[in-house]
Write an enzyme that holds these catalytic residues in place. Sequence first.
Site, PDB file in Angstrom:
ATOM      1  N   LYS A  26       0.835  -1.212   0.000  1.00 20.56           N
ATOM      2  CA  LYS A  26       0.000   0.000   0.000  1.00 20.56           C
ATOM      3  C   LYS A  26       0.867   1.259   0.000  1.00 20.56           C
ATOM      4  O   LYS A  26       0.665   2.163  -0.818  1.00 20.56           O
ATOM      5  CB  LYS A  26      -0.900   0.018   1.233  1.00 20.56           C
ATOM      6  N   ASN A  27       1.821   1.339   0.919  1.00 24.47           N
ATOM      7  CA  ASN A  27       2.589   2.577   1.061  1.00 24.47           C
ATOM      8  C   ASN A  27       3.469   2.866  -0.154  1.00 24.47           C
ATOM      9  O   ASN A  27       3.808   4.012  -0.421  1.00 24.47           O
ATOM     10  CB  ASN A  27       3.444   2.531   2.329  1.00 24.47           C
ATOM     11  N   CYS A 120      -3.316  12.549  12.648  1.00 25.50           N
ATOM     12  CA  CYS A 120      -4.201  11.393  12.583  1.00 25.50           C
ATOM     13  C   CYS A 120      -4.169  10.700  13.928  1.00 25.50           C
ATOM     14  O   CYS A 120      -3.568  11.197  14.875  1.00 25.50           O
ATOM     15  CB  CYS A 120      -3.812  10.472  11.443  1.00 25.50           C
ATOM     16  N   ARG A 125       2.065  14.222  12.933  1.00 24.26           N
ATOM     17  CA  ARG A 125       2.571  14.016  11.577  1.00 24.26           C
ATOM     18  C   ARG A 125       2.821  15.309  10.781  1.00 24.26           C
ATOM     19  O   ARG A 125       2.137  15.607   9.801  1.00 24.26           O
ATOM     20  CB  ARG A 125       1.630  13.077  10.827  1.00 24.26           C
ATOM     21  N   ASP A 311       4.906   0.243  12.110  1.00 17.28           N
ATOM     22  CA  ASP A 311       3.634  -0.303  11.601  1.00 17.28           C
ATOM     23  C   ASP A 311       3.377  -1.733  12.083  1.00 17.28           C
ATOM     24  O   ASP A 311       2.260  -2.231  11.946  1.00 17.28           O
ATOM     25  CB  ASP A 311       3.607  -0.260  10.067  1.00 17.28           C
ATOM     26  N   ARG A 403      -8.402   0.106   4.830  1.00 16.12           N
ATOM     27  CA  ARG A 403      -7.462   1.000   4.129  1.00 16.12           C
ATOM     28  C   ARG A 403      -6.158   0.285   3.808  1.00 16.12           C
ATOM     29  O   ARG A 403      -5.445   0.690   2.898  1.00 16.12           O
ATOM     30  CB  ARG A 403      -7.143   2.220   5.006  1.00 16.12           C
TER      31      ARG A 403
HETATM   32  C1  UD1 Z   1       5.210   6.562   6.425  1.00 16.09           C
HETATM   33  C2  UD1 Z   1       4.211   5.438   6.244  1.00 16.09           C
HETATM   34  C3  UD1 Z   1       3.656   4.986   7.588  1.00 16.09           C
HETATM   35  C4  UD1 Z   1       4.804   4.636   8.538  1.00 16.09           C
HETATM   36  C5  UD1 Z   1       5.798   5.781   8.621  1.00 16.09           C
HETATM   37  C6  UD1 Z   1       7.032   5.444   9.456  1.00 16.09           C
HETATM   38  C7  UD1 Z   1       3.278   5.969   4.047  1.00 16.09           C
HETATM   39  C8  UD1 Z   1       2.093   6.392   3.269  1.00 16.09           C
HETATM   40  N1  UD1 Z   1       3.137   5.932   5.393  1.00 16.09           N
HETATM   41  O1  UD1 Z   1       4.508   7.674   6.981  1.00 16.09           O
HETATM   42  O2  UD1 Z   1       2.841   3.831   7.382  1.00 16.09           O
HETATM   43  O3  UD1 Z   1       4.270   4.385   9.820  1.00 16.09           O
HETATM   44  O4  UD1 Z   1       6.257   6.145   7.302  1.00 16.09           O
HETATM   45  O5  UD1 Z   1       7.653   4.318   8.950  1.00 16.09           O
HETATM   46  O6  UD1 Z   1       4.305   5.640   3.504  1.00 16.09           O
HETATM   47  N2  UD1 Z   1       8.465  13.861  11.132  1.00 16.09           N
HETATM   48  C9  UD1 Z   1       8.844  15.108  11.579  1.00 16.09           C
HETATM   49  N3  UD1 Z   1       8.843  16.132  10.676  1.00 16.09           N
HETATM   50  C10 UD1 Z   1       8.467  15.967   9.370  1.00 16.09           C
HETATM   51  C11 UD1 Z   1       8.104  14.671   8.930  1.00 16.09           C
HETATM   52  C12 UD1 Z   1       8.121  13.630   9.844  1.00 16.09           C
HETATM   53  O7  UD1 Z   1       9.166  15.313  12.749  1.00 16.09           O
HETATM   54  O8  UD1 Z   1       8.487  16.932   8.626  1.00 16.09           O
HETATM   55  C13 UD1 Z   1       8.462  12.730  12.107  1.00 16.09           C
HETATM   56  C14 UD1 Z   1       7.054  12.186  12.326  1.00 16.09           C
HETATM   57  O9  UD1 Z   1       6.331  12.956  13.267  1.00 16.09           O
HETATM   58  C15 UD1 Z   1       7.335  10.807  12.827  1.00 16.09           C
HETATM   59  C16 UD1 Z   1       8.610  10.407  12.046  1.00 16.09           C
HETATM   60  O10 UD1 Z   1       9.182  11.629  11.577  1.00 16.09           O
HETATM   61  O11 UD1 Z   1       7.662  10.856  14.192  1.00 16.09           O
HETATM   62  C17 UD1 Z   1       8.355   9.477  10.889  1.00 16.09           C
HETATM   63  O12 UD1 Z   1       7.437  10.078   9.998  1.00 16.09           O
HETATM   64  P1  UD1 Z   1       7.499   9.820   8.428  1.00 16.09           P
HETATM   65  O13 UD1 Z   1       8.632   8.912   8.109  1.00 16.09           O
HETATM   66  O14 UD1 Z   1       7.415  11.135   7.741  1.00 16.09           O
HETATM   67  O15 UD1 Z   1       6.151   9.014   8.198  1.00 16.09           O
HETATM   68  P2  UD1 Z   1       5.192   9.119   6.944  1.00 16.09           P
HETATM   69  O16 UD1 Z   1       5.971   9.309   5.705  1.00 16.09           O
HETATM   70  O17 UD1 Z   1       4.095  10.088   7.250  1.00 16.09           O
END
Ligand code: UD1
Length: 426
Positions: A26-27, A120, A125, A311, A403
């Site tokens: 999915k991701n 969420c 996030r 996850d 989802r």
């Molecule tokens: C993706 C995955 C999700 C998975 C996550 C971590 C998809 C669609 N979703 O989510 O299933 O759980 O990776 O493996 O691929 N962060 C910041 N600042 C930012 C961006 C992120 O502090 O600008 C932090 C977030 O709060 C979190 C961590 O970094 O603590 C990881 O987030 P991120 O890797 O960005 O997750 P997603 O890409 O949203």
Amino acid sequence: MVVAKPRLEISGGRRLHGELRVSGAKNSALVLMAACLLTTDNLRLRNVPPLTDITAMGEILAALGVGVVRSGDAIDLDGGHITQAAPPYELVNSLRASFFCIGPLLARMGMAQVPLPGGCQIGSRPVVEHVKGLKALGAQVTIEHGVVTAVVPGRDHRLTGGHIHLDCPSVGATETLMMAAALADGETTIENAAQEPEVVDLANLLIAMGARIRGAGTPTITIDGVRTLHGADYAVIPDRIEAGTFLLAAAITRSTLRVAPVIPEHLGAVLTKLEDAGCRLTPDGEGVILSTERIRALDLTTQPFPGFPTDLQAPFMSLLATAEGTSFIVENIFENRLQHVAELQRMGASIRMNGNTACVEGVARLSGAPVHGTDLRASAAMVLAGLAADGVTTVRGLEYLDRGYADLEGKLNAVGASIRRLSDDA
Ligand code: UD1
């Protein structure tokens, strides 16, 4: 008004046997779909899982003018006639991954206007790193009234290669910036990049489309921007989180199951923990066979890849709730991702919480109860617990489960589980 609320009713305590097939990731599929915005040619993706999130992403792309045709597990995306650089709020609001559109829209159109994705169930996030990176590539970014507006100034509205150091290895930021940099003028380096297999999958797709990318899967990714990208026909990697969930289904029911296809390197930390817990794992080329009679307690901490994935933290907690001994689980990635603890406690699990740590004392038997899946992976954790529990477990909150898992109950029933999907009146 009467609203049908589907639920799963699981009669637990059955051994499972046979093979579980893993769908496409999915991701990965969600971000690969956004990459169609980078080319005027047709992009054909195969091994796309039949999930509500994929349908939602298709609707968002269609709203931008992309031709979207699904046939079986393939999806054709024709980005030849983009009419919009601003996906509608109502659609974006329902799917965080829609924020992926900002990178390719900006690279192709020189502007993008995308509503800020909300927080969420599992945490706030932020998208600070995405925005910081786009600015480093020359975009002017403003956030007003909940909408991110990004514009590339200059005559040809083309992004310029730049040096980006991410403060944290965000998966979404790395993917957004790789897509943006693919069409930029000059070389971009992303340091402290995410190393997740989905990042590598996106890089491989972009390379198949003509991009020049090195280092995906390592902390430093280098992208030499090209003028245009072309279409491709590309198969999405298997879903490592679904595969992990299936291996846990075998472990929690003390069964022997084959799970395929599995790419073991994508699941390294998870396979190690399963072995530490006492499972026998036999890779057989395309898949992995798991068998076990007993489960030992262990400690685990979620980390960015190649560490243990956040996850699978909730699903693994269900397993450890049935282990011999006491386990400590630390959730390091998302600040609100232990909500399933209360639900597992309803099923007789013995868990104490201290901040982001759960202390799980294994019990001999979970007992079926009505529970609620509070997010996608928490829902999967409830289903796993239900498979092992005495009596009947009713899992609600299926809007999350659907989802991320394609026909979970159908797949599990085919290997001996007893799960019924029912609707009732709320
Ligand atoms: C993706 C995955 C999700 C998975 C996550 C971590 C998809 C669609 N979703 O989510 O299933 O759980 O990776 O493996 O691929 N962060 C910041 N600042 C930012 C961006 C992120 O502090 O600008 C932090 C977030 O709060 C979190 C961590 O970094 O603590 C990881 O987030 P991120 O890797 O960005 O997750 P997603 O890409 O949203």
